[in-house]
Each structure stands twice: as C-alpha cells, then as structure tokens.
Design a protein around this motif. Structure first.
Motif, mmCIF file in Angstrom:
data_model
loop_
_atom_site.group_PDB
_atom_site.id
_atom_site.type_symbol
_atom_site.label_atom_id
_atom_site.label_comp_id
_atom_site.label_asym_id
_atom_site.label_seq_id
_atom_site.Cartn_x
_atom_site.Cartn_y
_atom_site.Cartn_z
ATOM 1 N N GLU A 296 27.949 37.022 34.328
ATOM 2 C CA GLU A 296 27.769 38.454 34.072
ATOM 3 C C GLU A 296 29.011 39.028 33.371
ATOM 4 O OE1 GLU A 296 25.051 41.551 34.389
ATOM 5 O OE2 GLU A 296 24.831 39.405 34.790
ATOM 6 N N ALA A 297 30.189 38.611 33.843
ATOM 7 C CA ALA A 297 31.443 39.109 33.261
ATOM 8 C C ALA A 297 31.551 38.694 31.790
ATOM 9 C CB ALA A 297 32.645 38.593 34.057
ATOM 10 N N VAL B 224 36.200 41.620 40.203
ATOM 11 C CA VAL B 224 35.389 41.377 39.005
ATOM 12 C C VAL B 224 34.021 42.033 39.202
ATOM 13 C CG1 VAL B 224 34.449 39.647 37.432
ATOM 14 C CG2 VAL B 224 36.557 39.152 38.678
ATOM 15 N N GLY C 213 37.280 37.636 33.493
ATOM 16 C CA GLY C 213 36.568 37.582 34.776
ATOM 17 C C GLY C 213 36.320 36.172 35.265
ATOM 18 N N ILE D 88 29.375 40.954 29.683
ATOM 19 C CA ILE D 88 29.869 42.328 29.527
ATOM 20 C C ILE D 88 31.215 42.368 28.802
ATOM 21 C CG2 ILE D 88 30.754 44.314 30.844
ATOM 22 C CD1 ILE D 88 28.380 44.188 32.546
ATOM 23 N N PHE E 159 42.513 40.450 39.088
ATOM 24 C CA PHE E 159 41.278 39.691 38.931
ATOM 25 C C PHE E 159 41.340 38.299 39.529
ATOM 26 C CE2 PHE E 159 40.784 43.270 36.276
ATOM 27 C CZ PHE E 159 39.537 43.693 36.702
ATOM 28 N N PHE E 160 42.265 38.114 40.444
ATOM 29 C CA PHE E 160 42.298 36.857 41.182
ATOM 30 C C PHE E 160 41.142 36.828 42.181
ATOM 31 C CE2 PHE E 160 44.446 33.286 43.206
ATOM 32 C CZ PHE E 160 45.038 32.700 42.108
ATOM 33 N N ILE F 265 28.662 35.688 38.864
ATOM 34 C CA ILE F 265 29.560 36.802 38.495
ATOM 35 C C ILE F 265 30.341 36.479 37.228
ATOM 36 C CG2 ILE F 265 31.610 38.128 39.203
ATOM 37 C CD1 ILE F 265 30.452 38.457 41.867
ATOM 38 N N GLU G 144 31.219 49.209 34.822
ATOM 39 C CA GLU G 144 30.896 49.184 33.388
ATOM 40 C C GLU G 144 29.408 49.463 33.176
ATOM 41 O OE1 GLU G 144 32.579 48.577 30.449
ATOM 42 O OE2 GLU G 144 34.598 48.283 31.264
ATOM 43 N N LYS G 145 28.585 48.895 34.038
ATOM 44 C CA LYS G 145 27.138 49.103 33.903
ATOM 45 C C LYS G 145 26.743 50.554 34.168
ATOM 46 C CE LYS G 145 25.228 44.513 34.659
ATOM 47 N NZ LYS G 145 24.522 43.632 35.614
ATOM 48 N N ARG H 63 34.199 45.741 38.812
ATOM 49 C CA ARG H 63 34.383 46.137 37.413
ATOM 50 C C ARG H 63 33.073 46.063 36.629
ATOM 51 N NH1 ARG H 63 38.329 43.069 33.171
ATOM 52 N NH2 ARG H 63 38.171 44.547 31.451
ATOM 53 N N ILE H 64 32.326 44.982 36.829
ATOM 54 C CA ILE H 64 31.041 44.832 36.137
ATOM 55 C C ILE H 64 30.113 45.984 36.513
ATOM 56 C CG2 ILE H 64 28.948 43.414 36.016
ATOM 57 C CD1 ILE H 64 30.762 40.978 36.509
ATOM 58 N N GLU I 64 36.966 32.736 37.263
ATOM 59 C CA GLU I 64 37.526 32.511 38.592
ATOM 60 C C GLU I 64 38.785 31.635 38.540
ATOM 61 O OE1 GLU I 64 36.548 32.635 41.901
ATOM 62 O OE2 GLU I 64 34.650 33.690 41.729
ATOM 63 N N THR J 140 37.229 37.683 43.249
ATOM 64 C CA THR J 140 35.883 37.906 42.713
ATOM 65 C C THR J 140 35.389 39.330 42.997
ATOM 66 O OG1 THR J 140 35.464 35.620 43.263
ATOM 67 C CG2 THR J 140 33.570 36.925 42.639
#
Lengths: 280, 280
Positions: B253-254, A97, B127, B257, A91-92, B250, A104-105, A100-101, B129, A94
């Motif tokens: 949003e993260a 991330v 999530g 969620i 998750f370094f 982002i 999940e959605k 993943r979002i 940054e 973006t």
C-alpha cells in the motif's frame, strides 16, 4: 485547507531531535508522543513539553491502533498542524506507516522529519560496517502457557552467518506490562533454541556485542563470548544484542577498542565461522 | 588535557543536524567537512559556516587518508575541540571508523553525535519494513580499460531475493571526478550483469524504487518496472535504487501511495518471486 500531520523522529536521547523536527513541533497544536513502539532512558513527556512548550499527549498501542486514533485526523481536517513524535526513526514501526497511509487517503498532507534509528546508533557504537548487516530480527518473549516459542531469531542468525553477515537482535518490549528484555535473557533464549535445533550455531566460541541505552549519555558497549556477556549487568533498558559475522580488520580493531573484547575470542570465533556448521 | 574529536552527522539535508551536534560544532575551533564519502544537494561549506559561525575546512579523500590527516590529531593534542562533520551518519563510512580508532590510540577523547543515514531516509521515503532489509550493496562504475566489472550487486540481489528481502543499491560516487551514478545507469549495469549470468534475476517483471535526493526538500520517489524507471529523469544526484523482495500488505500500500506504482506491476513481480529462479 487541512493541517499537516508530521511524523517527527526524536532520535535516541536528549538533544537528538533535528532543527527541522523541533521547528515543526513548535508549530503544532498538539504532540502525540508514541510511548509503545520504542523506549529511551532519556526521552519522556516532561522532556518534550519543556523542549517545545506544547501540549504533549502520550499515546499507547490501544490509542494508535483503535478508533481513538481518528482524533488525530479530525484535528488535521480542521486545519491544525499535528505531530506524531516517536523515539528513533519515525518509520521504523509499521504502525506509523499505516497511520501515514490512512491520513494520505483522507486527503491530509503528511510530512516526515527524519531522525536516526537504533541502526545508526549501533553503527556508531560498534564501528561495524553497514554493508555487513544481515537481516534484523526481534527476540520476543515466549509464552509457554500458549505453546508460543518463536525460533525465527535462530534461523535468521544461521542464514546471516552463512553469508558472513552481522545479526542485530532487537529485544522485545512489552511496555504496557513494564517488560523490556535484557541481554542475559536474550542469550538464554538463543541458547535454548540451540538445544532445540542442535545445529551448532550458538557454541562456546560464539561472541556477541551487548549494547545498552544506545545513543544516550549512559550508553554501554561490551563485546565478548556470549557465556561471559550472559553474566554481566547492563543496567536499565533498552538493550540490544549483536552476533557478528566475519570481521574486517577495521571492524576487529573497533570491537577491541570500543567493546573491550580480547583478541583471542575474536580469533576463535572467526575460526569457528570457517567451519561448516552441522546439518547445512 | 586533550581536546575532544567529535564525529558529527549532518543528516541528509538542511536542518537535519541535531541540537546536540550543533551545540558541539559551536564549541569547536575548526570543522573538517568530509566532502568525499557522501553527497547532499543541500549541505555545503557555506551552509555549515552560516549555521555554526566557525571555520569550515572541506577535506577530501587525499586529506583524510594520508599523513595530512594528522593535523586533526595535533589540534586535539593541543587541547582544541575539533569536529569531523559528514553528511548522513558519521560511521557509515569506514574512513571515519579508522580515524576514530587512530585518535583513541593516541589518547584523544572521541565523541559521536549521531545523525541519520540514507537507510533511515529510505525507510521514511518508502514505508519499507526495516526487518525486510537484506544486505546493502554499492553498484560501482566499471573500468573496462582495466577489465574491472564488479558483479557483486547481482549476487547480493539474488541472495536477498531468495530470502524475500529488499536490496538497497547505493550508487557509486566519484566526486573528485564529478561523477555520481544515476538510476538509469545503475539499471543498465544490472541488466548487463543479467546478460552475463543469465539466471533470471533481472527480468521484464522486475520492479524497483528509484529515489533521488532522499531526505531533502526535492526528494523524488518513483516505483515501477525497471524498464520504465530506466527511461525516467530523476534530476540531480544523489540517486539510490531499491529492488524489493516480498511485500507485506502495508508495504504494498505504501509503495502505491508514496511511489505511485500500478498494482498490476506489484502482482506480477510477487508472482515472479514465487517461481524458482534458474540455476539455483
């Protein structure tokens, strides 16, 4: 039931994957290997295939950030376990991330298999204190033909130094153009920002720590005045540059032993930091 | 020839050790397991013994910071490979940097087997940054009987927020007294610092992210207003608290969620951040 989309960090070099991460990769129908957000001199498709015995599909920015990425979700929705594997911490970047979002959605179960980022590699390679890290910043390639010359690194450095904090400069990668910024290039860019702003942030006294291939068997750590580092050859990418803020006694000792810097250069730099910079 | 002193990171939970790290542990005559600089709900002496088949000696501060530690060097000087194993990243703690410098000065070869620290665990869990991380700070237990009430966390938070950066609060561990600070305790301490300085940093609008047992199978992530988090039970330690600065789309949003926060709470906080704090 949907399959799992696992984000698996590979660390920085061979053998850096965790037991948990490897176990998951071996349960996947396919491994998408992100080849654009990071770079390691030791990790590539062949290594991953040998390690896991699975199909490894290298994917670039064009795949991960366009409609093509939906292939990943479709597999999960059909019940397959799928991995997105990446160098460093998953998750370094973006991009991961965002993926993943989105998953999940769509109702896909996501799991994270942590590994370490360049930050941990830097702490281990230098002995710098985690509590002394300032804001991290990337030095990007300017594009003079478009008048593009971002000077955020200079501003971040100035702010971090005002607080006595260390600045980690990540150096630009444009892997699709086979470009990876070197330490001498980064120092040249910082020097030209100093010429532009003339605030006395980069001076003859400024010291840095040049790191190459952090966390691999060919890791190099060299500390010294920037004008000295600028003349050195650090070998293959990736490279990283740090400009330290104030140094505690143990940090100072560690830089001498691990980075081979002369004590006088440190004394001069710490003295310089006590003086008020121009225009601030 | 001397043996190798390896510093081996264990990550945050079971199965987080790297292949390289485990391989080294299995070559050691003894593993010194640091039980005082960090804490995991999943990693203990029995787990390490089972994993490695080696003698595991738990060592506390008293061992690692007094003459007793020399037992480690003596083994290496006799040619044994020895490991100092620790939860998280091996160089997150100054103690380990000091031990490494001392060993190097004695002519002992040291090696590092990286693993990930709480920082990577936080990035994966939230999530957020990496480029938005500000200075990290620990909230420590005050000792009113000695007039000891350190307020650095408040000052660091104020500085980070002024730059739009996220603040990670590591929470005090006094493992020898069986104490590990909880998120509600940390929020109470920050609130009492606000009462002391009255600069409007901690307000009704301030949001936080409460994390418990980051990186383990029982990890908890809950985001919301501090006054709401203050009433929650996060279960067993270790706990971590984050107060975010500005949030990119982002990141926002993260947080919704992964941390289950209401969008209105985020809007209110981001609005608050745009207003100039008092006295600054």
């Amino acid at each position: 039931m949907t399959g799992i989309l696992g984000f698996v960090g590979l660390g920085l070099g061979k053998g850096d994957i965790t037991l948990k991460g490897l176990d998951f990769l071996r349960k996947c129908s396919i491994i998408y290997f992100d080849t654009y957000t990071s770079l390691s001199s030791e990790i590539n498709q062949a290594y991953l295939e040998e390690l896991t015995g699975k199909t490894v599909k290298p994917v670039n920015r064009e795949f991960l950030e366009t409609e093509k990425r939906k292939e990943i979700y479709q597999r999960c929705l059909k019940g397959e376990n799928v991995a997105i594997a990446c160098i460093g911490n998953p998750f370094f970047a973006t991009t991961h991330v965002a993926l993943r979002i989105e998953a999940e959605k769509l109702g896909i179960k996501t799991e994270v298999f942590n590994s370490f980022s360049i930050l941990d590699g830097i702490l281990s390679a230098t002995g710098l204190e985690p509590y002394k890290l300032g804001k991290i910043v990337t030095i990007v390639y300017p594009e003079p033909e478009y008048g593009y010359f971002p000077t955020t690194p200079y501003k971040v450095l100035r702010e971090n130094l005002a607080r006595g904090l260390h600045t980690i400069f990540l150096l630009d990668l444009k892997l699709e153009k086979k470009l990876a910024m070197t330490i001498p290039e980064a120092i040249e860019l910082l020097t030209s920002m100093e010429k532009q702003f003339n605030e006395g942030v980069i001076t003859e006294a400024t010291i840095g720590i040049g790191l190459a291939r952090v966390g691999t068997s060919t890791q190099v750590v060299k500390a010294g005045k920037l004008r000295k580092l600028e003349k050195m050859d650090f070998g293959e990418p990736p490279h990283t540059l740090i400009i330290p803020g104030t140094l505690d006694p143990i940090e100072r000792e560690a830089l001498k032993i691990l980075g081979n810097i002369e004590d006088e250069a440190i004394t001069e730099w710490l003295q310089r930091l006590k003086e008020k910079p121009k225009n601030t």
